[in-house]
Design a protein around this motif. Structure first.
Motif, PDB file in Angstrom:
ATOM      1  N   ARG A  66       0.831  -1.212   0.000  1.00 41.33           N
ATOM      2  CA  ARG A  66       0.000   0.000   0.000  1.00 41.33           C
ATOM      3  C   ARG A  66       0.859   1.253   0.000  1.00 41.33           C
ATOM      4  NH1 ARG A  66      -4.500  -0.781   4.726  1.00 41.33           N
ATOM      5  NH2 ARG A  66      -4.356  -3.046   4.801  1.00 41.33           N
ATOM      6  N   PHE A  67       0.442   2.222  -0.784  1.00 38.64           N
ATOM      7  CA  PHE A  67       1.052   3.563  -0.748  1.00 38.64           C
ATOM      8  C   PHE A  67      -0.019   4.494  -0.197  1.00 38.64           C
ATOM      9  CE2 PHE A  67       1.753   7.774  -2.544  1.00 38.64           C
ATOM     10  CZ  PHE A  67       3.106   7.974  -2.294  1.00 38.64           C
ATOM     11  N   VAL A  68       0.257   5.087   0.969  1.00 41.96           N
ATOM     12  CA  VAL A  68      -0.745   5.931   1.633  1.00 41.96           C
ATOM     13  C   VAL A  68      -0.195   7.344   1.762  1.00 41.96           C
ATOM     14  CG1 VAL A  68      -2.129   6.239   3.737  1.00 41.96           C
ATOM     15  CG2 VAL A  68      -1.647   3.925   2.892  1.00 41.96           C
ATOM     16  N   PHE A  69      -1.024   8.328   1.415  1.00 42.90           N
ATOM     17  CA  PHE A  69      -0.593   9.733   1.476  1.00 42.90           C
ATOM     18  C   PHE A  69      -1.624  10.554   2.268  1.00 42.90           C
ATOM     19  CE2 PHE A  69      -3.686  11.353  -1.534  1.00 42.90           C
ATOM     20  CZ  PHE A  69      -4.034  10.213  -2.255  1.00 42.90           C
ATOM     21  N   PRO A  70      -1.253  11.730   2.743  1.00 44.06           N
ATOM     22  CA  PRO A  70      -2.207  12.543   3.507  1.00 44.06           C
ATOM     23  C   PRO A  70      -3.399  12.963   2.645  1.00 44.06           C
ATOM     24  CG  PRO A  70       0.038  13.372   3.765  1.00 44.06           C
ATOM     25  CD  PRO A  70       0.090  12.360   2.677  1.00 44.06           C
ATOM     26  N   HIS A  71      -4.603  12.919   3.209  1.00 45.16           N
ATOM     27  CA  HIS A  71      -5.796  13.230   2.427  1.00 45.16           C
ATOM     28  C   HIS A  71      -5.821  14.719   2.035  1.00 45.16           C
ATOM     29  CE1 HIS A  71      -7.007  14.290   6.538  1.00 45.16           C
ATOM     30  NE2 HIS A  71      -7.765  15.195   5.959  1.00 45.16           N
ATOM     31  N   GLY A  72      -6.540  15.007   0.970  1.00 39.36           N
ATOM     32  CA  GLY A  72      -6.750  16.402   0.576  1.00 39.36           C
ATOM     33  C   GLY A  72      -6.106  16.756  -0.749  1.00 39.36           C
ATOM     34  N   GLU A  73      -6.659  17.807  -1.352  1.00 39.35           N
ATOM     35  CA  GLU A  73      -6.193  18.272  -2.666  1.00 39.35           C
ATOM     36  C   GLU A  73      -4.704  18.634  -2.640  1.00 39.35           C
ATOM     37  OE1 GLU A  73      -8.246  18.432  -5.415  1.00 39.35           O
ATOM     38  OE2 GLU A  73      -6.646  19.202  -6.689  1.00 39.35           O
ATOM     39  N   ALA A  74      -4.226  19.115  -1.479  1.00 37.20           N
ATOM     40  CA  ALA A  74      -2.830  19.556  -1.398  1.00 37.20           C
ATOM     41  C   ALA A  74      -1.855  18.419  -1.698  1.00 37.20           C
ATOM     42  CB  ALA A  74      -2.545  20.136  -0.010  1.00 37.20           C
ATOM     43  N   SER A  75      -2.334  17.168  -1.563  1.00 37.81           N
ATOM     44  CA  SER A  75      -1.447  16.022  -1.853  1.00 37.81           C
ATOM     45  C   SER A  75      -1.389  15.690  -3.337  1.00 37.81           C
ATOM     46  CB  SER A  75      -1.935  14.777  -1.104  1.00 37.81           C
ATOM     47  OG  SER A  75      -1.607  14.867   0.254  1.00 37.81           O
ATOM     48  N   LYS A  76      -2.274  16.286  -4.133  1.00 37.73           N
ATOM     49  CA  LYS A  76      -2.293  15.927  -5.571  1.00 37.73           C
ATOM     50  C   LYS A  76      -1.217  16.744  -6.290  1.00 37.73           C
ATOM     51  CE  LYS A  76      -5.546  16.517  -9.064  1.00 37.73           C
ATOM     52  NZ  LYS A  76      -6.907  16.650  -9.584  1.00 37.73           N
ATOM     53  N   ASN A  77       0.025  16.504  -5.897  1.00 37.03           N
ATOM     54  CA  ASN A  77       1.099  17.365  -6.402  1.00 37.03           C
ATOM     55  C   ASN A  77       2.285  16.535  -6.896  1.00 37.03           C
ATOM     56  OD1 ASN A  77       2.521  16.471  -4.176  1.00 37.03           O
ATOM     57  ND2 ASN A  77       2.067  18.274  -2.952  1.00 37.03           N
ATOM     58  N   GLY A  78       3.279  17.244  -7.383  1.00 37.53           N
ATOM     59  CA  GLY A  78       4.434  16.573  -7.957  1.00 37.53           C
ATOM     60  C   GLY A  78       5.200  15.740  -6.943  1.00 37.53           C
ATOM     61  N   THR A  79       5.247  16.194  -5.704  1.00 39.12           N
ATOM     62  CA  THR A  79       6.007  15.448  -4.687  1.00 39.12           C
ATOM     63  C   THR A  79       5.363  14.094  -4.426  1.00 39.12           C
ATOM     64  OG1 THR A  79       6.653  17.543  -3.696  1.00 39.12           O
ATOM     65  CG2 THR A  79       6.897  15.581  -2.321  1.00 39.12           C
ATOM     66  N   THR A  80       4.043  14.073  -4.206  1.00 40.50           N
ATOM     67  CA  THR A  80       3.368  12.795  -3.937  1.00 40.50           C
ATOM     68  C   THR A  80       3.499  11.884  -5.152  1.00 40.50           C
ATOM     69  OG1 THR A  80       1.718  14.135  -2.767  1.00 40.50           O
ATOM     70  CG2 THR A  80       1.245  11.786  -3.003  1.00 40.50           C
ATOM     71  N   TYR A  81       3.355  12.482  -6.325  1.00 37.36           N
ATOM     72  CA  TYR A  81       3.452  11.714  -7.576  1.00 37.36           C
ATOM     73  C   TYR A  81       4.828  11.037  -7.689  1.00 37.36           C
ATOM     74  CZ  TYR A  81       4.291  11.316 -12.650  1.00 37.36           C
ATOM     75  OH  TYR A  81       4.651  10.890 -13.905  1.00 37.36           O
TER      76      TYR A  81
END
Ligand code: NAD
Ligand code: GLY
Length: 352
Positions: A66-81
């Motif tokens: 599993r890859f889990v990231f913090p919820h929210g639009e702010a995570s839809k970014n280049g770093t998370t990608y």
């Protein structure tokens, strides 16, 4: 259970039913070649549904991480990608393996973009857990991330191999996030279905979940089949969105997308009525159904401020911009206007 078949550059099934999360493994197996599956989810959805999704996949023979990231639009970014791509590489994921986007539109867009680009493309399955994702973002193959310069500015058209929508997961949605999805459902009724409009007006948020999701998905399927790459008819799906993006930007993204779309639809409807594209009764009917869901129909922002943001929107082409204009409940038209007329349209839709 209802299945809607989508036939675009690749064909796939959208399964909509109660309890389908338990069958995720079986349904994923039908479209997977390899044995590894990576669940991508935000922390909220992972806590609620990650174990059930993993158990279902393991039961069908997948090895799961599993890859889990913090919820929210702010995570839809280049770093998370990039972190996601790195995670896939570190776990030796190959082209025959599968990504599983478990969550709302943020998870689906991010996972889809990673799937489109990792090793030049691996398979992915959408498991939408918000109403917005169920009726809109999980279907049609728009994937992407936000850039500091704006929303969804990097992305790809890349279709999932399957969509598994267990609408029982919607029960845990906070009411405001459910309402955001309702704005998109209302959008479909104004675009193409007076019957859906009547159902929504009568039932409000107690609408027939499976039937309504299936109808919205089928409507989106028809539009995407005709215009997969968004050069024409697909732009109809942007009803209310040009103004909505202005409202979201003016509020520094404090106002959610769904609420902004609700306001945007009401504003464009009033403008359409004042400019003679539809009747005043049509604009009132649009406001009525939006209010029925407790969604807003006014904005505090000025026409000038909204116009400034709307002009940086992707939908602008040179010095023209395409508006989606209601004609009557169940029918909208694409109307190309010079950008110099946009502020006048905005003014026509704001209170006198
Ligand atoms: P989201 O994915 O951020 O989900 C909203 C919130 O709901 C999150 O905090 C999430 O943790 C929570 N959540 C999700 N499922 C839940 C559940 N079942 N129970 C409890 N909480 C849950 O946002 P969204 O509203 O689903 O989607 C918005 C995103 O979708 C935006 O980034 C937008 O650009 C994108 N979008 C894409 C398309 C497309 O065609 N690709 C279309 C519309 C919107
Ligand atoms: N959500 C708009 C589209 O998919 O085109």
């Amino acid at each position: 259970m209802t299945t809607v078949k989508v036939e675009v550059s690749g064909s796939y099934c959208v399964d909509i039913g109660a309890g389908l999360l338990e069958e995720l493994g079986v349904r994923a197996l039908e479209v997977a070649k390899g044995t590894a599956a990576v669940i991508v989810s935000d922390d909220t959805v992972n806590a609620l549904y990650g174990d059930r999704a993993e158990t279902a996949l393991v039961r069908s023979g997948f090895s799961v991480c599993r890859f889990v990231f913090p919820h929210g639009e702010a995570s839809k970014n280049g770093t998370t990608y990039l972190n996601l791509l790195q995670f896939l590489a570190e776990h030796s994921i190959t082209r025959s393996d599968l990504l599983v986007a478990l969550g709302g539109g943020v998870t689906g867009d991010l996972t889809g973009f990673a799937a489109a680009t990792f090793l030049r493309g691996i398979r992915f399955v959408q498991v939408p857990t918000t109403l917005l994702a169920a009726v809109d973002s999980s279907v049609g193959g728009k994937t992407g991330i936000d850039l500091p310069a704006g929303k969804n500015l990097a992305g790809a058209f890349y279709q999932p191999k399957r969509v598994v929508c267990d609408y029982e997961t919607l029960r845990t949605l906070p009411p405001d996030i459910f309402a955001d999805g309702c704005a998109e459902v209302i959008k479909y009724s104004i675009l193409g279905s007076p019957e859906l409009y009547d159902h929504l007006l009568e039932k409000g948020a107690d609408f027939d979940t499976e039937a309504v999701i299936a109808q919205c998905v089928a409507m989106k399927r028809d539009v995407v089949r005709d215009d997969e790459f968004d050069t024409g008819r697909r732009q109809l799906l942007n009803l209310g969105h040009t103004i909505a993006h202005g409202i979201e930007a003016c509020s520094h993204y404090e106002i959610s997308h769904g609420r902004a779309v609700a306001m945007g639809m009401a504003i464009i409807a009033r403008a359409a009525a004042r400019k003679g594209y539809c009747t005043a009764e049509c604009a009132e009917a649009i406001e009525r159904v939006i209010r029925r869901f407790g969604l807003p129909v006014e904005t505090e922002y000025s026409a000038a401020a909204l116009t400034q943001w709307a002009l940086s929107d992707k939908k602008r082409a040179g010095n023209r911009i395409t508006l989606v204009v209601p004609r009557k409940i169940g029918h909208c038209d694409l109307v190309k206007i010079p950008v110099s007329e946009l502020q006048d349209w905005m003014e026509a839709g704001l209170p006198l």
